[in-house]
Design an enzyme around this catalytic site. Structure first.
Site, PDB file in Angstrom:
ATOM      1  N   CYS A 138      13.574  -3.485  -9.552  1.00 27.25           N
ATOM      2  CA  CYS A 138      12.243  -3.154  -9.018  1.00 27.25           C
ATOM      3  C   CYS A 138      11.946  -1.657  -9.167  1.00 27.25           C
ATOM      4  O   CYS A 138      12.684  -0.804  -8.658  1.00 27.25           O
ATOM      5  CB  CYS A 138      12.155  -3.571  -7.553  1.00 27.25           C
ATOM      6  SG  CYS A 138      10.651  -3.001  -6.748  1.00 27.25           S
TER       7      CYS A 138
ATOM      8  N   CYS B   7      11.505   0.124  -5.832  1.00 27.22           N
ATOM      9  CA  CYS B   7      12.791   0.352  -5.162  1.00 27.22           C
ATOM     10  C   CYS B   7      13.472   1.573  -5.773  1.00 27.22           C
ATOM     11  O   CYS B   7      14.087   2.371  -5.055  1.00 27.22           O
ATOM     12  CB  CYS B   7      13.693  -0.871  -5.291  1.00 27.22           C
ATOM     13  SG  CYS B   7      13.290  -2.210  -4.142  1.00 27.22           S
TER      14      CYS B   7
ATOM     15  N   ASP C  58      -0.375   7.444  -7.350  1.00 35.21           N
ATOM     16  CA  ASP C  58      -0.381   6.453  -8.428  1.00 35.21           C
ATOM     17  C   ASP C  58      -0.373   7.168  -9.788  1.00 35.21           C
ATOM     18  O   ASP C  58      -1.025   8.186  -9.970  1.00 35.21           O
ATOM     19  CB  ASP C  58      -1.628   5.562  -8.315  1.00 35.21           C
ATOM     20  CG  ASP C  58      -1.494   4.286  -9.116  1.00 35.21           C
ATOM     21  OD1 ASP C  58      -1.379   3.207  -8.508  1.00 35.21           O
ATOM     22  OD2 ASP C  58      -1.480   4.361 -10.364  1.00 35.21           O
TER      23      ASP C  58
ATOM     24  N   HIS D 255      12.478  -4.040   0.328  1.00 33.61           N
ATOM     25  CA  HIS D 255      11.880  -4.769  -0.792  1.00 33.61           C
ATOM     26  C   HIS D 255      11.298  -6.097  -0.333  1.00 33.61           C
ATOM     27  O   HIS D 255      12.022  -7.000   0.084  1.00 33.61           O
ATOM     28  CB  HIS D 255      12.896  -5.030  -1.910  1.00 33.61           C
ATOM     29  CG  HIS D 255      12.276  -5.774  -3.064  1.00 33.61           C
ATOM     30  ND1 HIS D 255      11.519  -5.151  -4.039  1.00 33.61           N
ATOM     31  CD2 HIS D 255      12.249  -7.096  -3.362  1.00 33.61           C
ATOM     32  CE1 HIS D 255      11.065  -6.051  -4.889  1.00 33.61           C
ATOM     33  NE2 HIS D 255      11.501  -7.240  -4.507  1.00 33.61           N
TER      34      HIS D 255
ATOM     35  N   ASN E 192      -3.177  -5.877  -3.626  1.00 35.85           N
ATOM     36  CA  ASN E 192      -3.275  -6.959  -4.611  1.00 35.85           C
ATOM     37  C   ASN E 192      -2.099  -7.904  -4.423  1.00 35.85           C
ATOM     38  O   ASN E 192      -0.974  -7.464  -4.203  1.00 35.85           O
ATOM     39  CB  ASN E 192      -3.263  -6.375  -6.031  1.00 35.85           C
ATOM     40  CG  ASN E 192      -4.468  -5.495  -6.300  1.00 35.85           C
ATOM     41  OD1 ASN E 192      -5.562  -5.775  -5.826  1.00 35.85           O
ATOM     42  ND2 ASN E 192      -4.275  -4.419  -7.057  1.00 35.85           N
TER      43      ASN E 192
ATOM     44  N   THR F 283       0.593  -6.178 -10.283  1.00 33.57           N
ATOM     45  CA  THR F 283       1.433  -5.944 -11.459  1.00 33.57           C
ATOM     46  C   THR F 283       2.854  -5.508 -11.083  1.00 33.57           C
ATOM     47  O   THR F 283       3.777  -5.717 -11.854  1.00 33.57           O
ATOM     48  CB  THR F 283       0.818  -4.873 -12.392  1.00 33.57           C
ATOM     49  OG1 THR F 283       0.635  -3.662 -11.655  1.00 33.57           O
ATOM     50  CG2 THR F 283      -0.518  -5.335 -12.950  1.00 33.57           C
TER      51      THR F 283
ATOM     52  N   HIS G 171       2.796  -3.211  -1.823  1.00 35.98           N
ATOM     53  CA  HIS G 171       2.222  -1.864  -1.765  1.00 35.98           C
ATOM     54  C   HIS G 171       0.750  -1.939  -1.425  1.00 35.98           C
ATOM     55  O   HIS G 171       0.078  -2.917  -1.738  1.00 35.98           O
ATOM     56  CB  HIS G 171       2.428  -1.112  -3.092  1.00 35.98           C
ATOM     57  CG  HIS G 171       1.911  -1.847  -4.292  1.00 35.98           C
ATOM     58  ND1 HIS G 171       2.605  -2.875  -4.899  1.00 35.98           N
ATOM     59  CD2 HIS G 171       0.752  -1.733  -4.994  1.00 35.98           C
ATOM     60  CE1 HIS G 171       1.915  -3.331  -5.927  1.00 35.98           C
ATOM     61  NE2 HIS G 171       0.783  -2.667  -5.996  1.00 35.98           N
TER      62      HIS G 171
ATOM     63  N   HIS H  91      -2.770   0.225  -1.941  1.00 41.37           N
ATOM     64  CA  HIS H  91      -3.462   1.324  -2.617  1.00 41.37           C
ATOM     65  C   HIS H  91      -4.395   1.977  -1.600  1.00 41.37           C
ATOM     66  O   HIS H  91      -5.192   1.282  -0.954  1.00 41.37           O
ATOM     67  CB  HIS H  91      -4.344   0.802  -3.755  1.00 41.37           C
ATOM     68  CG  HIS H  91      -3.621   0.103  -4.864  1.00 41.37           C
ATOM     69  ND1 HIS H  91      -3.408   0.682  -6.097  1.00 41.37           N
ATOM     70  CD2 HIS H  91      -3.080  -1.141  -4.938  1.00 41.37           C
ATOM     71  CE1 HIS H  91      -2.765  -0.182  -6.876  1.00 41.37           C
ATOM     72  NE2 HIS H  91      -2.552  -1.303  -6.198  1.00 41.37           N
TER      73      HIS H  91
HETATM   74  P1  AMP Z   1      -0.812  -3.398  -8.631  1.00 45.02           P
HETATM   75  O1  AMP Z   1      -1.554  -3.684  -9.895  1.00 45.02           O
HETATM   76  O2  AMP Z   1      -1.624  -3.628  -7.400  1.00 45.02           O
HETATM   77  O3  AMP Z   1       0.521  -4.123  -8.592  1.00 45.02           O
HETATM   78  O4  AMP Z   1      -0.538  -1.845  -8.616  1.00 45.02           O
HETATM   79  C1  AMP Z   1       0.563  -1.248  -9.202  1.00 45.02           C
HETATM   80  C2  AMP Z   1       0.242   0.218  -9.334  1.00 45.02           C
HETATM   81  O5  AMP Z   1       1.440   0.921  -9.534  1.00 45.02           O
HETATM   82  C3  AMP Z   1      -0.695   0.577 -10.478  1.00 45.02           C
HETATM   83  O6  AMP Z   1      -1.856   1.217  -9.965  1.00 45.02           O
HETATM   84  C4  AMP Z   1       0.136   1.514 -11.345  1.00 45.02           C
HETATM   85  O7  AMP Z   1      -0.620   2.550 -11.899  1.00 45.02           O
HETATM   86  C5  AMP Z   1       1.148   2.025 -10.354  1.00 45.02           C
HETATM   87  N1  AMP Z   1       2.426   2.470 -10.899  1.00 45.02           N
HETATM   88  C6  AMP Z   1       3.245   1.798 -11.747  1.00 45.02           C
HETATM   89  N2  AMP Z   1       4.352   2.513 -11.987  1.00 45.02           N
HETATM   90  C7  AMP Z   1       4.242   3.652 -11.263  1.00 45.02           C
HETATM   91  C8  AMP Z   1       5.070   4.797 -11.084  1.00 45.02           C
HETATM   92  N3  AMP Z   1       6.252   4.927 -11.702  1.00 45.02           N
HETATM   93  N4  AMP Z   1       4.628   5.780 -10.267  1.00 45.02           N
HETATM   94  C9  AMP Z   1       3.443   5.684  -9.643  1.00 45.02           C
HETATM   95  N5  AMP Z   1       2.619   4.615  -9.758  1.00 45.02           N
HETATM   96  C10 AMP Z   1       3.015   3.632 -10.568  1.00 45.02           C
END
Ligand code: AMP
Length: 116
Positions: free
Chosen positions: A5, A8, A31, A47, A89, A97, A102, A104
């Protein structure tokens, strides 16, 4: 910790992040692909793959209650005095994704509604 993850790994420090707030239970970092002038992610250190894994256990209630109580604190730290949006999400249709729960926190501009 889930070895595969990415969040994590951010929590453990294995992957660097731009930290905004941290305590024993949660981490907040910027982000990588901001969708607003201010865009941070607030994650529990524990987690949980998504909000779908949150149960009615005392542990989860306390953790999520703690996280939610820090949203206002973090928003204030970031200067979001004119409002903001908190987004979680979940799953395929929610377009999640990263499979680590998490939230936002987006602000610094007026948001649109409905979301896409
Ligand atoms: P979600 O689509 O709601 O799962 O959001 C995942 C978010 O994580 C996206 O906005 C990505 O830009 C962000 N993200 C992915 N990898 C990283 C990282 N290493 N550091 C900061 N944000 C990240």
């Amino acid at each position: 910790m889930d070895q595969d993850c990415i969040f994590c790994k951010i929590v453990s420090g294995e992957i660097p992040s731009d930290k905004v707030y941290e305590d024993e239970e949660i981490l907040c970092f910027r982000d990588l692909e901001p969708q607003a002038p201010v865009h941070v992610l607030i994650v529990p250190k524990l987690h949980l793959a998504s909000i779908e894994e949150v149960t009615e256990s005392l542990e989860h209630k306390e953790l999520l209650g703690h996280l939610m109580s820090k949203v206002r604190v973090i928003a204030e730290m970031l200067g979001l005095t004119n409002g903001y949006r908190l987004v979680c999400n979940c799953g395929h249709d929610g377009m999640q994704t990263v499979r680590h729960l998490h939230f936002h926190l987006l602000g610094g501009r007026e948001m649109g509604w409905p979301p896409g």
